[in-house]
Write a protein that holds these residues in place. Structure first.
Motif, PDB file in Angstrom:
ATOM      1  N   PRO A 243       0.660  -1.079  -0.001  1.00 52.30           N
ATOM      2  CA  PRO A 243       0.078  -0.011  -0.055  1.00 52.30           C
ATOM      3  C   PRO A 243       0.890   1.256  -0.151  1.00 52.30           C
ATOM      4  O   PRO A 243       1.880   1.227   0.334  1.00 52.30           O
ATOM      5  N   LEU A 244       0.149   2.272  -0.355  1.00 56.27           N
ATOM      6  CA  LEU A 244       0.882   3.627  -0.386  1.00 56.27           C
ATOM      7  C   LEU A 244       1.131   3.978   1.169  1.00 56.27           C
ATOM      8  O   LEU A 244       0.430   3.839   2.176  1.00 56.27           O
ATOM      9  N   PRO A 245       2.372   4.553   1.326  1.00 57.61           N
ATOM     10  CA  PRO A 245       2.936   4.645   2.609  1.00 57.61           C
ATOM     11  C   PRO A 245       1.939   5.828   3.241  1.00 57.61           C
ATOM     12  O   PRO A 245       1.361   6.812   2.657  1.00 57.61           O
ATOM     13  N   GLY A 246       1.563   5.549   4.289  1.00 60.21           N
ATOM     14  CA  GLY A 246       0.544   6.375   5.277  1.00 60.21           C
ATOM     15  C   GLY A 246      -0.897   6.076   5.062  1.00 60.21           C
ATOM     16  O   GLY A 246      -1.636   6.616   5.675  1.00 60.21           O
ATOM     17  N   TYR A 247      -1.229   5.184   4.020  1.00 59.84           N
ATOM     18  CA  TYR A 247      -2.656   4.485   4.006  1.00 59.84           C
ATOM     19  C   TYR A 247      -2.478   3.274   4.130  1.00 59.84           C
ATOM     20  O   TYR A 247      -3.156   2.660   3.194  1.00 59.84           O
ATOM     21  N   GLU A 248      -1.633   2.454   4.870  1.00 57.92           N
ATOM     22  CA  GLU A 248      -1.829   0.956   4.676  1.00 57.92           C
ATOM     23  C   GLU A 248      -3.225   0.449   5.347  1.00 57.92           C
ATOM     24  O   GLU A 248      -3.946   1.238   5.945  1.00 57.92           O
ATOM     25  N   GLY A 249      -3.617  -0.478   4.819  1.00 56.32           N
ATOM     26  CA  GLY A 249      -4.869  -1.176   5.059  1.00 56.32           C
ATOM     27  C   GLY A 249      -6.083  -0.586   4.189  1.00 56.32           C
ATOM     28  O   GLY A 249      -7.191  -0.998   4.428  1.00 56.32           O
ATOM     29  N   GLN A 250      -5.676   0.470   3.290  1.00 60.50           N
ATOM     30  CA  GLN A 250      -6.855   0.920   2.418  1.00 60.50           C
ATOM     31  C   GLN A 250      -6.639   0.707   1.123  1.00 60.50           C
ATOM     32  O   GLN A 250      -5.415   0.604   0.563  1.00 60.50           O
ATOM     33  N   HIS A 251      -7.566   0.396   0.086  1.00 57.92           N
ATOM     34  CA  HIS A 251      -7.443  -0.134  -1.134  1.00 57.92           C
ATOM     35  C   HIS A 251      -7.346   0.995  -2.016  1.00 57.92           C
ATOM     36  O   HIS A 251      -8.356   2.087  -1.825  1.00 57.92           O
ATOM     37  N   HIS A 252      -6.805   1.091  -3.356  1.00 59.06           N
ATOM     38  CA  HIS A 252      -6.860   1.853  -4.515  1.00 59.06           C
ATOM     39  C   HIS A 252      -6.689   3.442  -3.727  1.00 59.06           C
ATOM     40  O   HIS A 252      -6.932   4.161  -4.616  1.00 59.06           O
TER      41      HIS A 252
ATOM     42  N   GLU B  98       0.575  18.119   1.612  1.00 59.27           N
ATOM     43  CA  GLU B  98      -0.180  17.681   2.709  1.00 59.27           C
ATOM     44  C   GLU B  98       0.325  15.985   2.935  1.00 59.27           C
ATOM     45  O   GLU B  98       0.451  15.672   4.119  1.00 59.27           O
ATOM     46  N   TYR B  99       0.503  15.326   1.879  1.00 60.95           N
ATOM     47  CA  TYR B  99       0.767  14.094   1.653  1.00 60.95           C
ATOM     48  C   TYR B  99       2.168  13.904   2.432  1.00 60.95           C
ATOM     49  O   TYR B  99       2.386  12.862   3.235  1.00 60.95           O
ATOM     50  N   LEU B 100       3.151  14.725   2.032  1.00 61.87           N
ATOM     51  CA  LEU B 100       4.359  14.549   2.435  1.00 61.87           C
ATOM     52  C   LEU B 100       4.439  14.719   4.051  1.00 61.87           C
ATOM     53  O   LEU B 100       5.234  13.741   4.988  1.00 61.87           O
ATOM     54  N   LYS B 101       3.771  15.810   4.636  1.00 59.90           N
ATOM     55  CA  LYS B 101       3.560  15.946   5.992  1.00 59.90           C
ATOM     56  C   LYS B 101       2.907  14.878   6.721  1.00 59.90           C
ATOM     57  O   LYS B 101       3.149  14.211   7.827  1.00 59.90           O
ATOM     58  N   HIS B 102       1.910  14.203   6.202  1.00 60.41           N
ATOM     59  CA  HIS B 102       1.326  13.109   6.444  1.00 60.41           C
ATOM     60  C   HIS B 102       2.149  11.897   6.770  1.00 60.41           C
ATOM     61  O   HIS B 102       2.106  11.254   7.759  1.00 60.41           O
ATOM     62  N   VAL B 103       3.109  11.418   5.899  1.00 59.65           N
ATOM     63  CA  VAL B 103       4.146  10.572   5.959  1.00 59.65           C
ATOM     64  C   VAL B 103       5.250  10.971   6.899  1.00 59.65           C
ATOM     65  O   VAL B 103       5.944   9.927   7.335  1.00 59.65           O
ATOM     66  N   GLY B 104       5.486  12.147   7.171  1.00 60.28           N
ATOM     67  CA  GLY B 104       6.597  12.406   7.996  1.00 60.28           C
ATOM     68  C   GLY B 104       7.825  13.218   7.207  1.00 60.28           C
ATOM     69  O   GLY B 104       8.962  12.745   7.858  1.00 60.28           O
ATOM     70  N   ILE B 105       7.888  13.454   6.059  1.00 59.89           N
ATOM     71  CA  ILE B 105       8.962  13.495   5.177  1.00 59.89           C
ATOM     72  C   ILE B 105       9.599  14.789   5.644  1.00 59.89           C
ATOM     73  O   ILE B 105       8.819  15.795   5.886  1.00 59.89           O
ATOM     74  N   THR B 106      10.595  14.845   6.259  1.00 57.43           N
ATOM     75  CA  THR B 106      11.444  16.018   6.366  1.00 57.43           C
ATOM     76  C   THR B 106      12.468  16.494   5.452  1.00 57.43           C
ATOM     77  O   THR B 106      12.918  17.858   5.691  1.00 57.43           O
TER      78      THR B 106
ATOM     79  N   ASP C 214       6.825  26.600   3.953  1.00 61.92           N
ATOM     80  CA  ASP C 214       5.731  26.635   4.855  1.00 61.92           C
ATOM     81  C   ASP C 214       5.476  25.220   5.555  1.00 61.92           C
ATOM     82  O   ASP C 214       4.573  25.284   6.598  1.00 61.92           O
ATOM     83  N   SER C 215       5.960  24.244   5.048  1.00 61.04           N
ATOM     84  CA  SER C 215       5.928  22.901   5.509  1.00 61.04           C
ATOM     85  C   SER C 215       7.259  22.507   6.574  1.00 61.04           C
ATOM     86  O   SER C 215       7.089  21.351   6.873  1.00 61.04           O
ATOM     87  N   GLY C 216       8.292  23.338   6.528  1.00 57.74           N
ATOM     88  CA  GLY C 216       9.520  22.891   7.208  1.00 57.74           C
ATOM     89  C   GLY C 216      10.258  21.853   6.714  1.00 57.74           C
ATOM     90  O   GLY C 216      11.120  21.475   7.271  1.00 57.74           O
ATOM     91  N   ILE C 217      10.106  21.453   5.375  1.00 57.73           N
ATOM     92  CA  ILE C 217      10.849  20.619   4.864  1.00 57.73           C
ATOM     93  C   ILE C 217      12.172  20.955   4.122  1.00 57.73           C
ATOM     94  O   ILE C 217      12.056  22.051   3.331  1.00 57.73           O
ATOM     95  N   LYS C 218      13.172  20.385   4.458  1.00 55.50           N
ATOM     96  CA  LYS C 218      14.433  20.632   3.796  1.00 55.50           C
ATOM     97  C   LYS C 218      14.529  20.336   2.564  1.00 55.50           C
ATOM     98  O   LYS C 218      14.373  19.392   2.205  1.00 55.50           O
ATOM     99  N   TYR C 219      15.157  21.011   1.382  1.00 55.27           N
ATOM    100  CA  TYR C 219      15.220  20.761   0.135  1.00 55.27           C
ATOM    101  C   TYR C 219      16.602  21.086  -0.674  1.00 55.27           C
ATOM    102  O   TYR C 219      17.232  21.874  -0.129  1.00 55.27           O
ATOM    103  N   LYS C 220      16.524  19.974  -1.573  1.00 59.40           N
ATOM    104  CA  LYS C 220      18.033  20.209  -2.505  1.00 59.40           C
ATOM    105  C   LYS C 220      17.432  19.942  -3.864  1.00 59.40           C
ATOM    106  O   LYS C 220      16.657  18.838  -4.120  1.00 59.40           O
TER     107      LYS C 220
END
Length: 196
Positions: free
Chosen positions: A26-35, A63-71, A94-100
């Protein structure tokens, strides 16, 4: 990790792509859900603990990246041309994610090896700080996978075959032949220096 005596070739890496089939999960952060992948509109997989490989849809869905905990996000396709992803550090402020960002086209003649060290350092810094990193390109199969392989080789002492196998078990990655050739060159260079 593995004891190798003969040089690694592009053919060795193509064999990994042909024989190692990713597990369906499953898609990370949505384990147990279909499609959910189609519903959310992102394609991303955890390919090594804390290291995710994904596509433009994942990279631009803060929003999804924050849901999964991407930093951290490493964009291996930065730009505004076809098959690139036009994000910058300001996109994630605005999401506090470090970028390269790395400006690189997915063509066999592209010199991706010039980014192996800095890409590996950025990924390693993210993981060593306890973070989670998304390494992405346009589709999440070639540029991103190549840089992720280089990280596993340079920072986790894997051979090119081991690194690509690790990623392929978790995602349908397929670096282009030019990138596979550059990974085999890195592998052979590390072997000569006794790093693998």
């Amino acid at each position: 990790m593995a004891d190798q005596t003969s040089p690694t070739t592009t053919r060795d890496l193509v064999k990994v792509i042909q024989t190692v089939k990713p597990e369906s999960k499953p898609l990370p952060g949505y384990e147990g859900q279909h499609h959910t992948r189609m519903f959310v509109g992102v394609c991303m997989d955890e390919c090594y603990p804390g290291l995710y490989i994904g596509d433009m849809g994942a990279a631009t869905n803060k929003e999804y990246l924050k849901h999964v905990g991407i930093t951290h996000v490493l964009n291996t396709a930065q730009g505004n041309k076809i098959t690139t992803v036009n994000t910058k550090a300001s996109f994630y402020e605005d999401s506090g994610i470090k970028y390269k960002g790395i400006q690189l086209l997915d063509v066999p003649s592209a010199n991706i090896k010039q980014y192996f060290d800095e890409g590996a350092e950025f990924i390693n810094d993210a993981l060593e700080s306890g973070g989670r990193i998304l390494v992405h390109c346009f589709m999440g199969i070639s540029r991103s996978a190549t840089i992720a392989c280089a990280f596993l080789m340079l920072k986790r002492n894997m051979t090119a075959v081991e690194a690509l196998t690790t990623l392929r078990k978790n995602r349908q990655v397929y670096p282009n032949d030019g990138f596979l050739s550059q990974l085999s060159e890195l592998d052979n260079s590390l072997q000569k220096r006794g790093k693998l």
